[in-house]
Write a protein that holds these residues in place. Structure first.
Motif, PDB file in Angstrom:
ATOM      1  N   GLY A 129       0.829  -1.140  -0.069  1.00 42.77           N
ATOM      2  CA  GLY A 129       0.049  -0.075  -0.034  1.00 42.77           C
ATOM      3  C   GLY A 129       0.914   1.245  -0.005  1.00 42.77           C
ATOM      4  O   GLY A 129       2.230   1.187  -0.115  1.00 42.77           O
ATOM      5  N   ALA A 130       0.239   2.257   0.069  1.00 44.28           N
ATOM      6  CA  ALA A 130       0.893   3.772   0.215  1.00 44.28           C
ATOM      7  C   ALA A 130       0.435   4.320   1.388  1.00 44.28           C
ATOM      8  O   ALA A 130      -0.519   4.049   1.916  1.00 44.28           O
ATOM      9  N   GLU A 131       1.389   4.746   2.032  1.00 43.35           N
ATOM     10  CA  GLU A 131       1.485   5.769   3.074  1.00 43.35           C
ATOM     11  C   GLU A 131       1.349   7.493   2.680  1.00 43.35           C
ATOM     12  O   GLU A 131       2.120   7.636   1.989  1.00 43.35           O
ATOM     13  N   PRO A 132       0.666   8.432   3.476  1.00 42.61           N
ATOM     14  CA  PRO A 132       0.395   9.619   3.208  1.00 42.61           C
ATOM     15  C   PRO A 132       1.762  10.393   3.347  1.00 42.61           C
ATOM     16  O   PRO A 132       2.702  10.327   4.511  1.00 42.61           O
ATOM     17  N   SER A 133       2.227  11.358   2.503  1.00 40.93           N
ATOM     18  CA  SER A 133       3.213  12.422   2.690  1.00 40.93           C
ATOM     19  C   SER A 133       2.755  13.594   3.417  1.00 40.93           C
ATOM     20  O   SER A 133       1.691  14.044   3.379  1.00 40.93           O
ATOM     21  N   HIS A 134       3.684  13.999   4.350  1.00 40.60           N
ATOM     22  CA  HIS A 134       3.477  15.236   5.068  1.00 40.60           C
ATOM     23  C   HIS A 134       3.493  16.409   4.220  1.00 40.60           C
ATOM     24  O   HIS A 134       3.263  17.642   4.585  1.00 40.60           O
ATOM     25  N   GLU A 135       4.111  16.637   2.983  1.00 36.48           N
ATOM     26  CA  GLU A 135       4.408  17.461   2.145  1.00 36.48           C
ATOM     27  C   GLU A 135       4.182  17.132   0.616  1.00 36.48           C
ATOM     28  O   GLU A 135       5.186  16.895  -0.020  1.00 36.48           O
ATOM     29  N   ARG A 136       2.971  17.297   0.216  1.00 37.34           N
ATOM     30  CA  ARG A 136       2.726  16.656  -1.035  1.00 37.34           C
ATOM     31  C   ARG A 136       3.038  17.661  -2.236  1.00 37.34           C
ATOM     32  O   ARG A 136       3.576  17.257  -3.119  1.00 37.34           O
ATOM     33  N   THR A 137       3.324  18.899  -1.974  1.00 35.25           N
ATOM     34  CA  THR A 137       3.580  19.980  -2.593  1.00 35.25           C
ATOM     35  C   THR A 137       4.629  20.647  -1.960  1.00 35.25           C
ATOM     36  O   THR A 137       4.605  21.139  -0.712  1.00 35.25           O
ATOM     37  N   ARG A 138       5.435  21.615  -2.593  1.00 38.09           N
ATOM     38  CA  ARG A 138       6.597  22.175  -1.937  1.00 38.09           C
ATOM     39  C   ARG A 138       5.904  23.270  -1.223  1.00 38.09           C
ATOM     40  O   ARG A 138       5.036  24.077  -1.510  1.00 38.09           O
ATOM     41  N   GLY A 139       6.189  23.231   0.200  1.00 35.97           N
ATOM     42  CA  GLY A 139       5.913  24.191   1.157  1.00 35.97           C
ATOM     43  C   GLY A 139       4.546  23.765   2.040  1.00 35.97           C
ATOM     44  O   GLY A 139       4.283  24.520   2.855  1.00 35.97           O
ATOM     45  N   ASP A 140       3.773  23.061   1.414  1.00 32.02           N
ATOM     46  CA  ASP A 140       2.543  22.860   2.032  1.00 32.02           C
ATOM     47  C   ASP A 140       2.882  21.433   2.913  1.00 32.02           C
ATOM     48  O   ASP A 140       2.518  20.485   2.369  1.00 32.02           O
ATOM     49  N   VAL A 141       3.033  21.807   4.297  1.00 30.79           N
ATOM     50  CA  VAL A 141       3.263  20.862   5.131  1.00 30.79           C
ATOM     51  C   VAL A 141       2.196  20.692   6.092  1.00 30.79           C
ATOM     52  O   VAL A 141       1.584  21.469   6.653  1.00 30.79           O
ATOM     53  N   ASP A 142       1.690  19.136   6.235  1.00 31.22           N
ATOM     54  CA  ASP A 142       0.663  19.029   7.091  1.00 31.22           C
ATOM     55  C   ASP A 142       1.223  18.103   8.049  1.00 31.22           C
ATOM     56  O   ASP A 142       1.527  16.899   7.670  1.00 31.22           O
ATOM     57  N   CYS A 143       1.395  18.450   9.081  1.00 30.64           N
ATOM     58  CA  CYS A 143       1.705  17.402  10.144  1.00 30.64           C
ATOM     59  C   CYS A 143       1.229  16.658  10.990  1.00 30.64           C
ATOM     60  O   CYS A 143       1.449  15.820  11.867  1.00 30.64           O
TER      61      CYS A 143
END
Length: 990
Positions: free
Chosen positions: A117-131
């Motif tokens: 499976g796939a695990e979510p990224s904390h920064e899918r686009t540059r600078g868009d950080v979701d902790c």
């Protein structure tokens, strides 16, 4: 740990009973006050060893046993109900209860498939950080809540596609620094970071990353390089040769230095690695099945240090908590695939870990004087606490040749009585796992215990150990109920919906668009990630539902495209594996029209059953539904039926939602509703099963016949193939009583491998178990979909499935299956599964050199090396895309490897068509080749050479026609340094 107080009075009497039961030998018979008499009893006959526990002995620091949560392996655990979720976490992380994991490595997600499976990224686009995205933070916090001293690590399998400069770039360093910042926001201190899982390493990048860590997170250390096992300890050579690289890295690690999914009998390192002055760790080792990996893991826990000076090990995975029909299901210390019911199974691997983790903590020191292989085949490691006040020894006798005794020389060690714990892995009684069996009081500085083969013993001066006893309230049979509906309301934006598990891409709750109010489920990834090379990139999809669902249901969803493309709703998904799409029926609806696909992940088939020009527009909400009732499949958009076909290729499985590549789309009001009653099956807990043969342990799973009726689609039976016994093979089900029955269902293996799939079958029934009547026979296709053999309703107690012999010299030599079910005649009537072709014809766009082919049945094939039956050379010319030849393992027979075709006579030939294996596994895909021809089989002339892409697609080599009888394909490079071929065709000029 605290020193255990001496047991007195009634307690000592209980210990004496336990001692007698397991054959512990004290220095003297215990008296009422727990002291020992002066004359010790004689040790049991057998091998005797003396182990010296010398605190002055040199030895490396023990760094712990742990696990790797990655590849969505913990996804379904997050959705478990309480109290079961906390019970599972206690078994994994709580000290003095279960496995007591001391290290936890998590995947730094990238929305790309990294095995299961796939695990979510904390920064899918540059600078868009979701902790707050994903569940890795939650898992680490739960682990640290139970064990504040647990060591936490992060490692990447993939990375977002927005990086400039690729993976080994400054963008990635910044990305990882942001991840560590998020960890701090979550209240987590990360101890170690790594590079790229099993994808090599860049020395300069590690140096630059260490500098960034020193500036932003100076307490974080670096581990390198999480390399593939066949690469060996090359990182140690580079760490020694490059002073900057060596100074940047704190821990040298390697994956699977004790073997991959084997018995783990020997571990390896190099002298260069041992001389680095750095800890050596096993960065990842397969945990294997929760009920099969315990003994191998117990071996590693001792032998990693004895054989290779390795001081820590992490197994993938702590918990098998992903859907049972996805790659490598049931690989973990525990298994928890049923969040709707709360059922879980603890597994012996928990207690294999406990024998070390409950007796020694990171920071203890190995004592070389007391850590070695013993003359009996057993092993022992001895450890000393940092303050020198406690000692523990772990003895494993899993390869011991017979009973024996071990005398511990404690004359220089801390004084005090020793507590002994034991696990008998040969026993079927759970009470024989991790059992406190007695106390030994040293006499004259010595203490002796008797040991039996197949055991692990822990001997310690500490206390605090315990065996957790929590159990789930449900059993394995509880299915997720249909009707099932998810409207996504109440889910926090950015979070995952309950039971939805992403195969690839990033699906999460988001505000509905295009004029719709409320919360919807949105695929967010708009740029291809840097994928993990061993899997590659898959279509963007998420899976939901019970893999055991009988497929008479309608799956519907409201869908909305944000740009031109398509969405899919799929049902009867029997499986997904290694770089393949999810199987089942998939209704594709988009701006170019619609199509209904039937897919199999094992054979890689994708057949369009029906299509039309009716399309949906961008920014519009539409209701899409795929209805399945027996062999009737219906396509509906906005309540209008656009098409209906008949097909029974797919029978069972759960539901998938998919989106065309790298675009956002939304789903809402997903619903699964029944279209007919499911068949009524004879309860599996009433069935006993026998087989003409079974294989037992194989690559980390058990292949026992009981797996066919355990209601777990991922477990498998196989007839014996080492040694091979050949066909015919049969399985007999005793239903417990005579009753009316009408059909047998057969679930083939779901791991993407077709070996052993039963393609020719006979079914017999009997009332008395002596006289059998043939009620059904025929052929099935070699794919993962559930098969049905039906007959006129009859009354019987016994049902026998036979895989008959095949006169073809290259026929299958084994039979295998994952689940069998017997359908009661009191339920809905079923029809048998029609046979399907399994031929490997060349595609219509093949080069002109292949307009005419040398018949495969006129050829014979030999090879320079063979992995093992059934992957023999003739499999490359048997006309089946689901079988293949495979060269020997890279460790024993590295490339080059060749397969030679004898065409039976001379032909004017001008091309060789090569089809890589089609089971979803790229291992053996030939990437660099040469082709040679010969008239006499002795002198060969090269006619073609080059490279092919590392994909499962059909490949060709052509040359000017020349007369020859023999054609040789030599693989000079291949995926995982091995070679394989599903099909070889030779083109000739008539």
């Amino acid at each position: 740990m605290r020193r255990r107080r001496r047991l007195t009075g009634m307690a000592s009497g209980l210990v004496a009973v336990a001692v007698a039961t397991v054959g512990l030998v004290e220095a003297g018979p215990a008296s009422a006050d727990g002291t020992a008499a002066t004359d010790p009893p004689a040790a049991a006959a057998g091998t005797q060893d003396i182990v010296v526990i010398d605190p002055a002995s040199p030895g490396r620091t023990f760094d712990g046993l742990g696990a790797v949560s990655a590849s969505a392996s913990s996804r379904l655990l997050y959705d478990y109900p309480e109290p079961e979720r906390s019970q599972i976490l206690d078994y994994l992380f709580k000290p003095g209860y279960g496995a007591g994991l001391q290290l936890l490595k998590v995947e730094i997600g990238a929305d790309t498939n990294s095995t299961s499976g796939a695990e979510p990224s904390h920064e899918r686009t540059r600078g868009d950080v979701d902790c707050d995205r994903g569940y890795a933070w939650w898992l680490m916090k739960e682990a640290r809540k139970r064990n504040p001293d647990i060591v936490l690590s992060g490692l990447q399998w993939g990375a977002p596609g927005w990086f400039e400069g690729g993976f080994w770039s400054q963008d990635n360093i910044d990305y990882l620094i942001n991840w560590l910042d998020c960890a701090e926001q979550q209240g987590l201190e990360i101890d170690y970071m790594g590079g790229w899982n099993e994808s090599g390493y860049d020395e300069d990048w590690f140096v630059a990353f260490e500098r960034a860590l020193a500036e932003h997170h100076p307490d974080v250390r670096l581990a390198a390089a999480d390399d593939e096992p066949h690469r060996g300890w090359r990182v140690a050579d580079d760490l020694a040769a490059n002073p900057e690289f060596g100074a940047a890295v704190d821990v040298a690690n390697l994956h699977s230095p004790c073997g991959h999914r084997t018995l783990y009998q020997v571990c390896q390192s190099t002298q260069t690695a041992r001389d680095l002055g750095k800890p050596l760790w096993i960065g990842e080792l397969s945990a294997m099945a929760h009920d099969a990996g315990a003994e191998p893991l117990a071996r590693v826990a001792n032998r990693m240090y004895i054989d290779a000076d390795i001081t820590a090990m992490m197994a993938w995975t702590p918990i098998s908590a992903w859907y049972s029909n996805i790659t490598l299901a049931d690989t973990g210390l525990m298994v928890a695939e049923w969040p709707w019911s709360g059922f879980y199974d603890v597994g012996d691997s928990i207690w294999a870990y406990a024998h070390t983790t409950q007796f020694a903590q990171p920071g203890w020191r190995y004592l070389d004087s007391g850590s070695r292989r013993l003359s009996s085949g057993a092993t022992v490691v001895s450890l000393l606490s940092p303050d020198g006040g406690d000692v523990s020894a772990v003895v494993e006798t899993l390869d011991a040749t017979g009973p024996g005794s071990i005398t511990f020389d404690l004359s220089e060690a801390p004084a005090g009585e020793l507590q002994v714990w034991s696990t008998d892995f040969g026993s079927d009684d759970p009470a024989d796992r991790f059992r406190h069996v007695g106390t030994v009081v040293p006499q004259g500085g010595q203490a002796t215990i008797d040991v039996e083969p197949g055991h692990v013993y822990s001997v310690t001066t500490t206390d605090g150990q315990a065996k957790g006893d929590a159990r789930p309230s449900a059993d394995v049979t509880g299915q997720l109920a249909i009707p099932f509906r998810e409207d996504f309301e109440g889910i926090e934006h950015g979070q995952l919906a309950r039971y939805f598990s992403d195969l690839a891409g990033g699906f999460e709750a988001a505000p509905c668009l295009a004029g719709r109010s409320g919360t919807c489920y949105q695929q967010q990834i708009t740029e291809a990630p840097i994928s993990w090379g061993l899997v590659g990139e898959l279509p963007l999809s998420t899976l939901v539902g019970d893999p055991r669902w009988w497929g008479d249901y309608t799956v519907r969803a409201d869908v909305m495209l944000t740009e031109p493309g398509y969405v899919e709703v799929g049902g009867r998904v029997s499986g997904q594996s290694w770089g393949s799409q999810a199987s089942g029926y998939h209704l594709r609806v988009g701006t170019d029209g619609w199509a209904l696909h039937s897919r199999d992940h094992a054979g890689r088939r994708d057949v369009v059953l029906a299509s039309g020009e009716e399309a949906i527009g961008v920014g519009e909400w539409h209701e899409v539904a795929l209805s399945m009732h027996g062999d009737e499949l219906g396509v509906h958009v906005d309540g209008v039926r656009l098409g209906q076909v008949r097909d029974t290729t797919q029978r069972t499985g759960n539901v998938a939602l998919s989106v065309s590549a790298w675009q956002q789309a939304q789903f809402d009001d997903v619903a699964v509703t029944p279209t007919a009653r499911a068949p009524r099956f004879v309860p599996k807990d009433e069935i006993t099963v026998t087989a003409t043969s079974e294989h037992g342990f194989d690559r980390g799973w058990t292949r026992e016949v009981e797996n066919l009726v355990d209601d777990r689609p991922e477990t498998m039976w196989s007839s014996s193939f080492n040694p091979p016994v050949g066909l015919p093979q049969s399985v007999t089900l005793d239903l417990g009583r005579t009753q009316p029955i009408q059909a047998l269902t057969y679930q083939p293996r779901l791991d993407g491998n077709t070996n052993g799939m039963i393609t020719s079958y006979e079914v017999y029934v009997s009332r008395d178990g002596e006289t059998y009547e043939l009620v059904a026979d025929g052929t099935w296709s070699a794919d993962s979909s559930t098969k049905v053999a039906a007959w006129d309703r009859t009354t019987a107690r016994y049902v026998r499935l036979v895989a008959p012999d095949d006169e073809n010299a290259c026929a299958e030599t084994t039979a295998a299956g994952n689940e069998l079910g017997v359908v009661s005649a009191t339920g809905p009537e079923l029809e048998t599964t029609p046979p399907a072709p399994d031929r490997a014809d060349l595609p219509p766009d093949a080069p002109a050199a292949f307009d005419h082919l040398v018949p495969q049945d006129a050829m014979t094939a030999t090879a320079s090396s063979v992995h093992s039956p059934p992957n023999v050379p003739c499999k490359a010319i048997d006309g089946k895309r689901t079988t293949f030849w495979h060269s020997a393992p890279a460790v024993t027979g590295p490339l080059p490897a060749s397969v030679t075709l004898d065409l039976g006579a001379g032909h004017d030939i001008g091309g060789l068509a090569y089809l890589p294996r089609q089971d979803g596994n790229l291992n053996g895909t030939v990437t660099s080749y040469r082709v040679e021809v010969s008239a006499d089989g002795q002198t060969f002339t090269e006619v073609a050479a080059g490279s092919w892409q590392d994909t499962p697609a059909q490949k060709y080599a052509t040359w000017s026609p020349t007369t020859a009888r023999y054609v040789r394909l030599t693989a000079t490079a291949g995926h995982f340094n091995v070679a394989s071929a599903a099909e070889l065709h030779v083109g000739h000029v008539p």
